[in-house]
Write a protein that holds these residues in place. Sequence first.
Motif, PDB file in Angstrom:
ATOM      1  N   PHE A 170       0.867  -1.178   0.000  1.00 21.97           N
ATOM      2  CA  PHE A 170       0.000   0.000   0.000  1.00 21.97           C
ATOM      3  C   PHE A 170       0.901   1.224   0.000  1.00 21.97           C
ATOM      4  CE2 PHE A 170      -2.330   3.415   2.133  1.00 21.97           C
ATOM      5  CZ  PHE A 170      -3.532   3.403   1.437  1.00 21.97           C
ATOM      6  N   PRO A 224       0.891   5.089   0.528  1.00 22.75           N
ATOM      7  CA  PRO A 224       0.101   6.228   0.977  1.00 22.75           C
ATOM      8  C   PRO A 224       0.503   7.514   0.253  1.00 22.75           C
ATOM      9  CG  PRO A 224       1.871   5.825   2.525  1.00 22.75           C
ATOM     10  CD  PRO A 224       1.936   4.707   1.499  1.00 22.75           C
ATOM     11  N   LYS A 241      -4.171   7.967   5.346  1.00 26.54           N
ATOM     12  CA  LYS A 241      -5.061   6.870   4.970  1.00 26.54           C
ATOM     13  C   LYS A 241      -4.301   5.550   5.018  1.00 26.54           C
ATOM     14  CE  LYS A 241      -8.268   9.386   1.945  1.00 26.54           C
ATOM     15  NZ  LYS A 241      -8.828   9.475   0.573  1.00 26.54           N
ATOM     16  N   PRO A 281      -5.130   0.994   4.863  1.00 29.20           N
ATOM     17  CA  PRO A 281      -6.164   0.007   4.581  1.00 29.20           C
ATOM     18  C   PRO A 281      -6.874  -0.441   5.852  1.00 29.20           C
ATOM     19  CG  PRO A 281      -4.082  -0.580   3.518  1.00 29.20           C
ATOM     20  CD  PRO A 281      -3.783   0.523   4.488  1.00 29.20           C
ATOM     21  N   THR A 339     -10.478   2.137   3.083  1.00 25.38           N
ATOM     22  CA  THR A 339      -9.444   2.757   3.906  1.00 25.38           C
ATOM     23  C   THR A 339     -10.058   3.450   5.118  1.00 25.38           C
ATOM     24  OG1 THR A 339      -9.498   4.822   2.633  1.00 25.38           O
ATOM     25  CG2 THR A 339      -7.900   3.130   1.949  1.00 25.38           C
ATOM     26  N   GLN A 357      -8.701   6.437   8.385  1.00 21.14           N
ATOM     27  CA  GLN A 357      -7.767   7.554   8.524  1.00 21.14           C
ATOM     28  C   GLN A 357      -7.177   7.590   9.932  1.00 21.14           C
ATOM     29  OE1 GLN A 357     -10.315  10.884   7.345  1.00 21.14           O
ATOM     30  NE2 GLN A 357      -9.327  10.929   5.349  1.00 21.14           N
TER      31      GLN A 357
END
Length: 519
Positions: free
Chosen positions: A47, A49, A73, A75, A85, A87
């Motif tokens: 991932f 960001p 953010k 996953p 997602t 935060q």
Amino acid sequence: MAAVVAATVGVGATAAGAAPVPRDQRAAASTASSVDAVDVVDAAVDFEPEPIVWGRCADADLTEMGARCAFVKVPLDYGKPRGKTIQLAVSRVRHTAKKSAYQGVVLLNPGGPGASGLGLSTFGAIFEEKVSAAYDWIGFDPRGVGSSRPALSCDGDYFSYDRPPYVPGSRAVEKAWLARARGYAEDCAEAGGELLDHVTTADSARDLEVIRKALGRKKINFIGLSWGSYLGQVYSTMYPHRMRRAVLNGVVNPEKVWYRSNLDQDLAFDRNLGVFFGWVAAHHGTYRLGKTAKAVRKRYYQQVKALDRKAAGGQIGGDEWTDIFLSAGYGTSSWSDLARLFSGWVNNGHWKPLKARFDSTYSQDDGSDNDYANYLATVCTDAPWPRDWAIWRRDNTVMHSRAPFMTWSNAWYNAPCRYWEGRAGTRVDVTGRLSSSMLLINETRDAATPYPGALEVRSRFPKSVLIEVTGGLAHSVDLLNDNDCVDGVVDRYLLTGKLPKRVKGRTSDKQCAALDLPD
């Protein structure tokens, strides 16, 4: 520099093993709840960001201290990195040193699990000026916590006044507590939904890795207190080449996550309460509660029974009384205040100060259970808990006979784990693949994270060094009481990477004297 901050957490929030558990308890715990550890060394998180865009903090105090805030953010489910997602709230106070003296970012976690760490970006101010200036200080709220989105809360009124007695003297009381525990777990299932399957310590370690990426750093430095020490262990296991320097203070035993750790915790807190009773007795002229620890203990438990029968002001029952005095087991900084409350009630009938003290810790406003809900979300799913209540009853009945102070309050605090909807994972096999050094700090009689846990972690990380605060009974070394011996080692390590020499054997490497008891 002030000593590294203590994480004040609810009953059973972080623990290890201070004293031996009876053989029948060890057997029950091991057959019911221990699981084989799993090796979770990950490849890089799949991932990427977005870079962090810093802005003004909503908290005026953070803004005043020069912090900037943002959201990162991550996953929801790392098994589906391109799916939904959530935060994480983060904050930063930037370094002020010249480029040649810059040491990178340091992420901080205050423990819990479930405690907000967003404000810890201001933590650098307590260190020696050269240390403070050399780092970017990064605070963050873990998933579900505080300002992160979504924030988990299930029932703000759960810690209401005059609850059923903690000690189940009848099946009716036991059933009442089980119903409360089930009800809270059900409320959390409704409030948390799919989040509850993804709030393990390993999930939070992956979040640290995403934050590292978002900050654009090859490595992080880390300061973890209480449960934060376990988060640091897990991150160092999963991403051993991404940790530069780590200070783990109040060290969780990774072998005992989490059912067994809470049984051990009961013994350690009971021991520290006995030290508190002795201190109160030594100041009988001030508090008039008894000239011996035995006399003070007797008077304490007389209040529990009396308040179970009739709550003071209709609100402060035996449970609330027990909760108020829990902080005595975490360290000495609260002893004078607690002794005054104890004396004021026994000698003058003053109950409103007791209520004010309880309310300051156990608010009943909407959302006030955010820390508790997230505590459960993590500890209930890091490893399986027993589902058979007969095991809980047997273990806690035996433990209560040895450690009556908080055994049953601790059991009920964790009882929602029996009904928890979130999917339980497997205990992480914490290993010392970390290529860099690590500083461990623990007081000898820390009740929340007992000293044997620090020895266990030291044995797993060959490049770690352990400072023992000999005879001390504070948890995570109280921030408000400077210990120059500890401070000097921490400052030097963060500034230069140098640590005291590691010695042979299962022991501490450097000893610092505990601070004096309060006068």
